[in-house]
Design an enzyme around this catalytic site. Sequence first.
Site, PDB file in Angstrom:
ATOM      1  N   LYS A 176      -5.504  45.666  33.687  1.00  0.00           N
ATOM      2  CA  LYS A 176      -5.836  46.266  32.386  1.00  0.00           C
ATOM      3  C   LYS A 176      -4.683  46.171  31.394  1.00  0.00           C
ATOM      4  O   LYS A 176      -4.889  46.132  30.192  1.00  0.00           O
ATOM      5  CB  LYS A 176      -6.234  47.739  32.567  1.00  0.00           C
ATOM      6  N   HIS A 231      -1.504  58.415  40.571  1.00  0.00           N
ATOM      7  CA  HIS A 231      -0.875  57.781  39.412  1.00  0.00           C
ATOM      8  C   HIS A 231      -0.207  58.905  38.630  1.00  0.00           C
ATOM      9  O   HIS A 231      -0.886  59.792  38.129  1.00  0.00           O
ATOM     10  CB  HIS A 231      -1.914  57.056  38.552  1.00  0.00           C
ATOM     11  N   GLU A 267       0.670  50.051  41.770  1.00  0.00           N
ATOM     12  CA  GLU A 267      -0.163  49.395  40.746  1.00  0.00           C
ATOM     13  C   GLU A 267       0.601  49.311  39.422  1.00  0.00           C
ATOM     14  O   GLU A 267       0.172  49.876  38.411  1.00  0.00           O
ATOM     15  CB  GLU A 267      -1.453  50.200  40.537  1.00  0.00           C
TER      16      GLU A 267
HETATM   17  C1  LIG Z   1      -5.429  53.305  38.056  1.00  0.00           C
HETATM   18  C2  LIG Z   1      -4.293  52.763  37.275  1.00  0.00           C
HETATM   19  N1  LIG Z   1      -3.368  52.051  37.927  1.00  0.00           N
HETATM   20  C3  LIG Z   1      -2.317  51.498  37.278  1.00  0.00           C
HETATM   21  C4  LIG Z   1      -2.162  51.658  35.920  1.00  0.00           C
HETATM   22  C5  LIG Z   1      -0.968  51.007  35.270  1.00  0.00           C
HETATM   23  O1  LIG Z   1      -0.099  51.949  34.770  1.00  0.00           O
HETATM   24  P1  LIG Z   1       1.304  51.510  34.133  1.00  0.00           P
HETATM   25  O2  LIG Z   1       1.018  50.459  33.132  1.00  0.00           O
HETATM   26  O3  LIG Z   1       1.852  52.743  33.568  1.00  0.00           O
HETATM   27  O4  LIG Z   1       2.143  51.003  35.247  1.00  0.00           O
HETATM   28  C6  LIG Z   1      -3.076  52.431  35.203  1.00  0.00           C
HETATM   29  C7  LIG Z   1      -2.907  52.650  33.760  1.00  0.00           C
HETATM   30  O5  LIG Z   1      -3.635  53.337  33.096  1.00  0.00           O
HETATM   31  C8  LIG Z   1      -4.184  53.003  35.895  1.00  0.00           C
HETATM   32  O6  LIG Z   1      -5.117  53.716  35.267  1.00  0.00           O
END
Ligand SMILES: Cc1ncc(COP(=O)(O)O)c(C=O)c1O
Length: 427
Positions: free
Chosen positions: A68, A196, A273
């Site tokens: 994402k 998270h 993640e």
């Molecule tokens: C389920 C999940 N994993 C990982 C991420 C990635 O987070 P970050 O970009 O802060 O590492 C997000 C971000 O919204 C998330 O919702």
Amino acid sequence: MESWITGSKIVILEEDVTVENVIDQKINEQMDRDLTDAFHVADLGALVDQHLRWQRALPRVKPFYAVKCNSSKPVVQILAQMGMGFDCASKNEIALIRDIGVAGERIIYANPCKESSHIKYAASRGVQILTFDNEDELYKIAMNHPAAKLVLRIATNYSPPQISLSEKFGATISECGHLMECAEALKLDIIGVSFHVGSACTVLEHFTHAIADARIVFDMGIHLGFHMDVLDIGGGFPGSRDDKVIFEELTALINPALDIYFPEENGVKIIAEPGRYYVTSSFTLAVNIVARRIITNSQSSSNDEEAENTKTIMYYINDGVYGSFDNLSQFRDLLKPTLYKKDFHDQKLYRTRVWGPTCDANDNITDVWKLPELKIGDWLLVQNMGAYTVSTLTTFNGFDGPTAHYVISKKAWETVQKIKKRNESPA
Ligand SMILES: Cc1ncc(COP(=O)(O)O)c(C=O)c1O
């Protein structure tokens, strides 16, 4: 030199060619055609640097990149070549990652609240690991993907992080026993726990707190007879070296917590993640000043000098909050723009308001940057624009988002090929 990895053009830079040279070239090409379109230059070598840094700082944790954050094909292809796993949140993200040749076992479907048809799709593409955090989700999974391996996401409502996700997702510890019993009754298999702590986490202790909480839930699962062997410590790692939190300061706390609560000899597979950690620093945005308005406070100023000192300059640039700046609300003020081919260190700086190109008054990028008096047609360069920028672009008001040009140094490209070869050779 150009290289193609199935459908993506990535320019491999000769040794003496820099990202700045590429920006120059792109601006000159546009000027030859009387164009001033905003664009990104993505230095994919920054992904390689971040990956090597990750392996040094968190050797026990396998990263599953959060698609994402930036789903550009060249980005995920370079990460895939280095053997990364992927966190997908939807059918289309799963399709993107499977279609570039990544096996289903290297994907976690980490959206705790999924559409039934997307769950079915995940099953059809060999994605086995799914997260959940509520009872209804279990019924959907039992109907659409009964062989799934489930990871229970817990909430981390400790104190407000920069961008909290626990209001929307995550089971409290007191709910977990009931959820596990439901899964057992539905003959579903739980294999682990995830959390998270919130994107761009600024409270280091949130990670250690969450790891300790995950241990409690792990033990509940073991007590109920589940074979618990995955801990997923989520995202939230800092993306740029300018962030308040330094990655290595964070990992210096995470590693001992993992050793205490999930010692290596227990054989638990630890994954994460990360999103912004990998991509933030790889993208530089070039934007053009397309309009300007100078507001002098002449009524209240008694003389010209005072009017000059108190004037505000409004710049309208050709990318805004409906484009690359959409998801950066907490970070926009911290971005440090530079002027293309101009040094503004010895120039007088003015109170500045920077607006995006649309007719919406909410399209205000920032009021805190201090810039000198610039002209229409001048270019600004903004670094650290890789996370939650190109993946959230809209075409509101008919403005196309900036295009991205992908480059990598020869050395970084060779490193990717070396890592790929090493991963492919039998251990
Ligand atoms: C389920 C999940 N994993 C990982 C991420 C990635 O987070 P970050 O970009 O802060 O590492 C997000 C971000 O919204 C998330 O919702």
